[in-house]
Write an enzyme that holds these catalytic residues in place. Structure first.
Site, PDB file in Angstrom:
ATOM      1  N   SER A 264       0.834  -1.191   0.000  1.00 10.72           N
ATOM      2  CA  SER A 264       0.000   0.000   0.000  1.00 10.72           C
ATOM      3  C   SER A 264       0.874   1.249   0.000  1.00 10.72           C
ATOM      4  O   SER A 264       2.067   1.188   0.245  1.00 10.72           O
ATOM      5  CB  SER A 264      -0.881   0.001   1.245  1.00 10.72           C
ATOM      6  N   LYS A 265       0.218   2.360  -0.293  1.00 11.03           N
ATOM      7  CA  LYS A 265       0.929   3.635  -0.255  1.00 11.03           C
ATOM      8  C   LYS A 265       1.544   3.849   1.128  1.00 11.03           C
ATOM      9  O   LYS A 265       2.603   4.414   1.273  1.00 11.03           O
ATOM     10  CB  LYS A 265      -0.047   4.783  -0.551  1.00 11.03           C
ATOM     11  N   ARG A 266       0.822   3.374   2.114  1.00 10.10           N
ATOM     12  CA  ARG A 266       1.276   3.508   3.501  1.00 10.10           C
ATOM     13  C   ARG A 266       2.624   2.824   3.729  1.00 10.10           C
ATOM     14  O   ARG A 266       3.474   3.330   4.436  1.00 10.10           O
ATOM     15  CB  ARG A 266       0.242   2.898   4.446  1.00 10.10           C
TER      16      ARG A 266
END
Length: 509
Positions: A264-266
């Site tokens: 994920s972007k996270r």
RNA sequence: GCCGCGUUGGUCAAGGGGUUAAGACGCCUCCCUUUCACGGAGGAAUCACGGGUUCGAAUCCCGUACGUGGUACCA
């Protein structure tokens, strides 16, 4: 396999940054097309106006360009099968949906969002947390199957908001052969009656892919594995609308995972690596997500590392150029299982490509990095020489600043801790005299500088090794960089002498 | 929950009935180099688990576990 008219497509929705998995999907499509002399098409799937993001489409094309994968047909270069944005093809979908109704494969559904929610809430149990709109419930809902015919006609005439849903058959095994997974099968009774045409008249993905793949004569459809679960709907639609013999061959690509589960972007923020191809700024939050390009990756490396994340040619080769990939790629050798992305290995690929490619290829990008730090280069040829000299020490493009800026700018800080313990008067004496010797050198060459240095050291009875480190600190400020004499040769006589004198004053302060 | 898909060192992975189970990244040691790298030589570390089938299983079959995706008028 029909080699002559291979047509593949990448079909992104313009909703945000293009992540690793997306680029790899493009890559596998692109490689397959090029390998078989086919066409690579980009179709924009913008059927959800609520998620439309300004600039996202252009961004996708920028990424593709940077990666060196230009589409043969796209909204930017229309081919014979346009338009290439689904929003612009809106008119064509409804007919297909109605054709399905006529043949008994689909139906109108008038349930409001509230009614749907109510149904899900009342049917929800612990064992069944998400009830589906399927064969078990459809007769209890408001649709053209459950309602009397005249009622349906009335609702339609009154322009009641409605959708069109596929009518999943009761007991049918739907199977197909995936180019990666082999035979995959589903029970139709377990699949829900997916919406095909939304109340706003736009198709859902399910209808749109099938219709557009048909109309655009797509021969091979490669997409992420997240689509595998809805494949039975697509298979059925092909069967009902165009015939299974017309259907493209499917390949569902394994997912790329992050350090802890799905990528994920996270993860990027958390572990300090990019997940997007290029920088992406969220228009609403203004939040910037870093891209591989801006992190300092070479497109050659980015493509290479993505290609081998889930594929290899069976040999020990690790480094592949785009041309080699085109030659060697085969969809059948793509892995079934997802692969965890490893940033350390990604960096290694970049380092290898920096070493492999001549500095001229990426010199302009490095120059931009220098300029961003207020270091301006006027001699391009000299700049290239310097970059080639230090490239073995760089893994990401910004590393060039640390490894090469001292060729253009005298150090302002010195690692005095590295010299001081062994610093003494005789060394000061040596360097003072060395400066005078250097003045006398007519041909400023590496060998001459080195000879002069060693002769003087012998004369003074000091081990040259003990003098080399101080000299390095004098010239570059720290314990790094190529051979000292090479650096001296590169920066020139005056500069060398100046730096030695300056450092001397610091060391003896 | 249900359905689908997957599972070879920490990571990427080759191998698909008999192998000392390749290789790469990372890690460690040494050599080269009186810098940092590059390069070179070594090292530690693996077939998720349990049952079968078989003379023989990482490889075939069945379970289990775990991971992952779907279960939207999102794609």
């Amino acid at each position: 396999m029909l080699e002559t008219n291979v047509r593949v497509r990448f079909a992104p929705s313009p909703t945000g940054g293009l992540h690793l998995g997306g680029v790899r999907t493009v890559l596998y499509n692109y490689l397959f097309a090029k390998k078989h002399g086919g066409k690579f098409i980009v179709r924009i799937e913008d059927t959800d106006q609520t998620r439309f993001v300004e600039g996202a489409e252009q961004y996708i094309f920028d990424c593709l360009k940077w990666c060196g994968m230009e589409p043969d047909e796209s909204p930017l270069h229309e081919g014979m099968y346009g338009p290439y944005r689904q929003s612009e093809r809106k008119a064509s979908y409804r007919n297909y949906a109605e054709q399905l109704i006529e043949n008994g494969f689909a139906y109108y559904a008038f349930d409001t969002p509230e009614e749907l929610e109510q149904m899900r809430n009342t049917l929800k149990t612990e064992e069944n947390p998400s009830p589906q709109y399927d064969g078990n419930v459809r007769m209890n809902m408001k649709n053209s199957l459950s309602l009397p015919a005249d009622e349906v006609t009335r609702l339609l005439k009154e322009n009641t908001r409605h959708v069109i849903r596929i009518k999943m058959p009761a007991n049918e095994t739907i199977s197909f052969t995936d180019m990666i997974h082999g035979e995959v099968s589903f029970e139709s009774s377990l699949v829900d009656d997916k919406v095909l045409l939304k109340a706003d008249g736009m198709p859902t993905y399910h209808l749109a892919v099938v219709v557009d793949d048909y109309l655009m004569k797509i021969t091979h459809a490669f997409r992420g594995e997240e689509w595998l679960s809805s494949a039975p709907v697509h298979i059925l639609l092909w069967k009902y609308l165009f015939g299974l013999d017309q259907m493209p061959q499917w390949a569902h690509l394994p997912l790329i995972l992050g350090p802890s589960g799905k990528l994920s972007k996270r993860d990027g923020a958390k572990y300090g690596f990019p997940v997007f191809a290029m920088n992406w700024t969220d228009g609403k939050t203004n939040e910037l997500t870093e891209g591989f390009k801006e992190k300092g990756f070479l497109p050659e490396a980015f493509i290479n590392l993505l290609a081998v994340l889930g594929w290899n040619d069976g040999s020990e080769q690790e480094l592949f150029s785009m041309d080699e990939l085109i030659e060697k790629f085969s969809i059948e050798r793509v892995h079934k299982g997802g692969a965890k992305f490893d940033f350390e290995k990604a960096k290694w690929y970049n380092q290898e490509w920096i070493k492999k490619l001549p500095a001229t290829v990426y010199k302009s990008r490095v120059k931009e990095i220098f300029e961003a730090k207020d270091l301006f280069i006027n001699d391009d040829a000299h700049f290239t020489k310097v970059l080639d000299l230090v490239k073995d020490r760089c893994t990401l493009l910004p590393d060039f600043y640390d490894q090469a800026s001292y060729f253009f700018k005298a150090p302002s800080q010195w690692d005095t801790d590295a010299v001081k313990p062994k610093w003494n008067e005789s060394k000061t004496d040596f360097f003072n005299e060395f400066c005078s010797q250097l003045e006398k050198i007519e041909s400023w060459k590496l060998e001459n500088i080195e000879i002069s240095f060693k002769e003087l050291a012998a004369e003074k009875n000091i081990k040259p090794g003990e003098l080399q480190l101080p000299m390095r600190i004098m010239l570059v400020g720290g314990k790094f960089g190529p051979a000292v004499f090479e650096i001296a040769a590169m920066i020139g006589k005056t500069e060398t002498i100046q730096r030695i004198k300056k450092a001397l004053s610091i060391f003896n302060a």
